[in-house]
Design a protein around this motif. Structure first.
Motif, PDB file in Angstrom:
ATOM      1  N   ARG A   8       0.820  -1.200   0.000  1.00  0.00           N
ATOM      2  CA  ARG A   8       0.000   0.000   0.000  1.00  0.00           C
ATOM      3  C   ARG A   8       0.862   1.260   0.000  1.00  0.00           C
ATOM      4  O   ARG A   8       0.525   2.274  -0.593  1.00  0.00           O
ATOM      5  N   ARG A   9       2.023   1.187   0.649  1.00  0.00           N
ATOM      6  CA  ARG A   9       2.912   2.342   0.713  1.00  0.00           C
ATOM      7  C   ARG A   9       3.675   2.574  -0.589  1.00  0.00           C
ATOM      8  O   ARG A   9       3.900   3.707  -0.989  1.00  0.00           O
ATOM      9  N   LEU A  59       3.600   0.392  -3.849  1.00  0.00           N
ATOM     10  CA  LEU A  59       3.227  -0.031  -5.198  1.00  0.00           C
ATOM     11  C   LEU A  59       2.602   1.087  -6.034  1.00  0.00           C
ATOM     12  O   LEU A  59       2.940   1.205  -7.222  1.00  0.00           O
ATOM     13  N   PRO A  60       1.700   1.914  -5.493  1.00  0.00           N
ATOM     14  CA  PRO A  60       1.186   3.015  -6.328  1.00  0.00           C
ATOM     15  C   PRO A  60       2.292   3.903  -6.874  1.00  0.00           C
ATOM     16  O   PRO A  60       2.269   4.294  -8.053  1.00  0.00           O
ATOM     17  N   GLY A  61       3.285   4.219  -6.034  1.00  0.00           N
ATOM     18  CA  GLY A  61       4.408   5.027  -6.511  1.00  0.00           C
ATOM     19  C   GLY A  61       5.233   4.308  -7.554  1.00  0.00           C
ATOM     20  O   GLY A  61       5.687   4.912  -8.537  1.00  0.00           O
ATOM     21  N   PHE A  62       5.451   2.997  -7.351  1.00  0.00           N
ATOM     22  CA  PHE A  62       6.181   2.217  -8.344  1.00  0.00           C
ATOM     23  C   PHE A  62       5.464   2.274  -9.697  1.00  0.00           C
ATOM     24  O   PHE A  62       6.097   2.427 -10.746  1.00  0.00           O
ATOM     25  N   ILE A  63       4.137   2.108  -9.657  1.00  0.00           N
ATOM     26  CA  ILE A  63       3.370   2.098 -10.906  1.00  0.00           C
ATOM     27  C   ILE A  63       3.408   3.466 -11.577  1.00  0.00           C
ATOM     28  O   ILE A  63       3.629   3.578 -12.787  1.00  0.00           O
ATOM     29  N   GLU A  64       3.213   4.532 -10.806  1.00  0.00           N
ATOM     30  CA  GLU A  64       3.223   5.884 -11.374  1.00  0.00           C
ATOM     31  C   GLU A  64       4.541   6.205 -12.052  1.00  0.00           C
ATOM     32  O   GLU A  64       4.568   6.851 -13.109  1.00  0.00           O
ATOM     33  N   LYS A  71      -4.788   6.581  -6.463  1.00  0.00           N
ATOM     34  CA  LYS A  71      -5.302   7.051  -5.182  1.00  0.00           C
ATOM     35  C   LYS A  71      -5.485   5.890  -4.220  1.00  0.00           C
ATOM     36  O   LYS A  71      -5.729   4.762  -4.616  1.00  0.00           O
ATOM     37  N   ASN A  72      -5.353   6.213  -2.938  1.00  0.00           N
ATOM     38  CA  ASN A  72      -5.620   5.254  -1.871  1.00  0.00           C
ATOM     39  C   ASN A  72      -6.728   5.793  -0.983  1.00  0.00           C
ATOM     40  O   ASN A  72      -6.879   7.011  -0.837  1.00  0.00           O
ATOM     41  N   ALA A  73      -7.483   4.899  -0.395  1.00  0.00           N
ATOM     42  CA  ALA A  73      -8.523   5.279   0.551  1.00  0.00           C
ATOM     43  C   ALA A  73      -8.098   4.800   1.942  1.00  0.00           C
ATOM     44  O   ALA A  73      -7.998   3.589   2.178  1.00  0.00           O
ATOM     45  N   SER A  74      -7.848   5.735   2.847  1.00  0.00           N
ATOM     46  CA  SER A  74      -7.373   5.374   4.188  1.00  0.00           C
ATOM     47  C   SER A  74      -8.376   4.487   4.917  1.00  0.00           C
ATOM     48  O   SER A  74      -7.994   3.552   5.637  1.00  0.00           O
ATOM     49  N   TRP A  75      -9.670   4.753   4.709  1.00  0.00           N
ATOM     50  CA  TRP A  75     -10.679   3.953   5.396  1.00  0.00           C
ATOM     51  C   TRP A  75     -10.600   2.486   4.974  1.00  0.00           C
ATOM     52  O   TRP A  75     -10.777   1.575   5.788  1.00  0.00           O
TER      53      TRP A  75
END
Length: 404
Positions: free
Chosen positions: A200-201, A203-208, A218-222
């Motif tokens: 969660r910390r 992978l989004p950055g790796f993909i971007e 985007k991530n949803a904290s909830w």
């Protein structure tokens, strides 16, 4: 965490020729973890095919095998990752040189005894506890020094894994009548939890940064918090009342919630990047494990062993390979966008191992023994190939001349 994913730009300097295996934690632990993954599976298959069981009187052969994969192989990968990540998070040096070698030898000594002389389990337990506690100190002291309290959540998982390891040895040595089953559930679900937190910390950055298209994920904290809470409740249920209804509800909830998160992270370009699609496939196999676990809790359904191996091979196995492959390139000054060509085959073999072990026997139950053999062969080939390809990368100094 942002510091951990920053990669040094490629350098045109001639690569140094020094032996650098003990320069930073990821180097020896990634290499030896991969080697152990191949060797231990080879030993297990030999025992499985010849019906020779390890001489441990208080735990089963399958529990012994599971312990070595969760608290041997996976714990070594965690050690290599954290010793490297904490240095980047805090700016404080972690173990290197002789202290790092000492930590490695504690782990390797315990693994050698449990693999080839399990009747010496008491000595193995002592070495393992020394390794676990030494690692906790090595990770905790830099975090405390710079007061990065948010990292204590990751550290807490290492502490609970250590407690689980103690519980396993307590039964293996005959000191308690139970403990091994709980230890293995703790080891499995905490490893999965750690993978989900770290992914969660990062992978989004790796993909971007890794795809050609301009995307913002985007991530949803909830959702993140809900998934972690559900995992905690699931583990508590398995360790206490073992309600089948709770297992079904939580298995489905975690599977659907995590699937939603992965759907939000999807972009078509990731399928062109091996260091991305491998990670992504591993996370989907973890999701499949939760759905299969929910199914296994229903009456007259499948065995939970399929969910367990979906998590262990498809989740832990594939994702550790992907992480080790990426970190080893980035933290030796190499270009993460130009990995060795063979990594696609390495990842593919590990995914094939998961498919053979989990889905093939469901489709062809009469070929169960063959599916186990095929899965083990693919696993051994994947990790052996990783060792061959990454040995020169992990053992030589950074190509940009920087320390580490």
């Amino acid at each position: 965490m942002q510091q951990f994913i920053q990669i040094s730009p490629p350098s045109h300097k001639a690569p140094p020729h020094g032996f650098a295996l003990l320069n930073l934690g990821f180097r020896p632990f990634f290499l030896f973890a991969a080697a152990f993954a191949a060797i231990s599976m080879t030993v297990w298959m030999w025992k499985y095919l010849h019906f020779t069981l390890p001489p441990l009187f208080y735990v089963s052969a399958s529990q012994w095998h599971a312990h070595e994969m969760l608290y041997g192989f996976a714990f070594a990968v965690i050690a290599g990752f954290l010793l490297t990540a904490v240095k980047n998070w805090t700016g404080v040096a972690t173990l290197q040189g002789w202290p790092l070698l000492g930590l490695l030898l504690c782990w390797a000594g315990a693994r050698s005894l449990m693999l080839f002389a399990p009747e010496w389990a008491l000595i193995a337990a002592g070495l393992d506890m020394l390794f676990n506690l030494w690692l906790i100190l090595a990770v905790a002291l830099p975090i405390i020094k710079v007061k990065q309290w948010r990292q204590l959540g990751v550290l807490s998982k290492v502490i609970f894994l250590t407690l689980g390891n103690m519980a396993f040895y307590a039964q293996a040595l005959g000191w308690t009548a139970s403990g091994a089953r709980a230890a293995l559930w703790v080891g499995l679900l905490l490893n999965i939890s750690l993978i989900m937190v770290i992914s969660r910390r990062i992978l989004p950055g790796f993909i971007e940064r890794g795809v050609k298209a301009d995307v913002t994920l985007k991530n949803a904290s909830w959702l993140d918090n809900l998934l972690m809470l559900a995992l905690v409740v699931l583990l508590l249920n398995l360790l206490t009342v073992e309600s089948a209804t709770t297992n079904i509800i939580l298995g489905l909830a975690i599977g659907m919630g995590s699937s939603l998160r992965l759907w939000r992270w999807h972009t078509a370009g990731l399928w062109q990047v091996p260091l991305l699609w491998s990670f992504y496939c591993g996370l989907w196999l973890i999701n499949a494990g939760f759905f299969m676990f929910a199914l296994s809790a229903m009456e007259n359904s499948i065995s939970p062993i399929f969910a367990i191996h979906c998590w262990a091979i498809g989740g832990i196995g594939v994702i550790t390979l992907a992480m080790m492959a990426r970190v080893s390139l980035g933290h030796t000054g190499r270009n993460i966008h130009a990995p060795p060509r063979s990594v696609s085959w390495i990842f593919g073999l590990c995914i094939a191992a998961a498919l053979c072990r989990v889905f093939l026997p469901l489709l062809l139950p009469e070929s169960y023994r063959l599916s186990v053999m095929l899965a083990a062969t693919c696993w051994i080939a994947a990790f052996t190939w990783f060792c061959i390809v990454y040995w020169p990368i992990l053992s030589k100094s950074r190509i940009d001349g920087s320390p580490g």
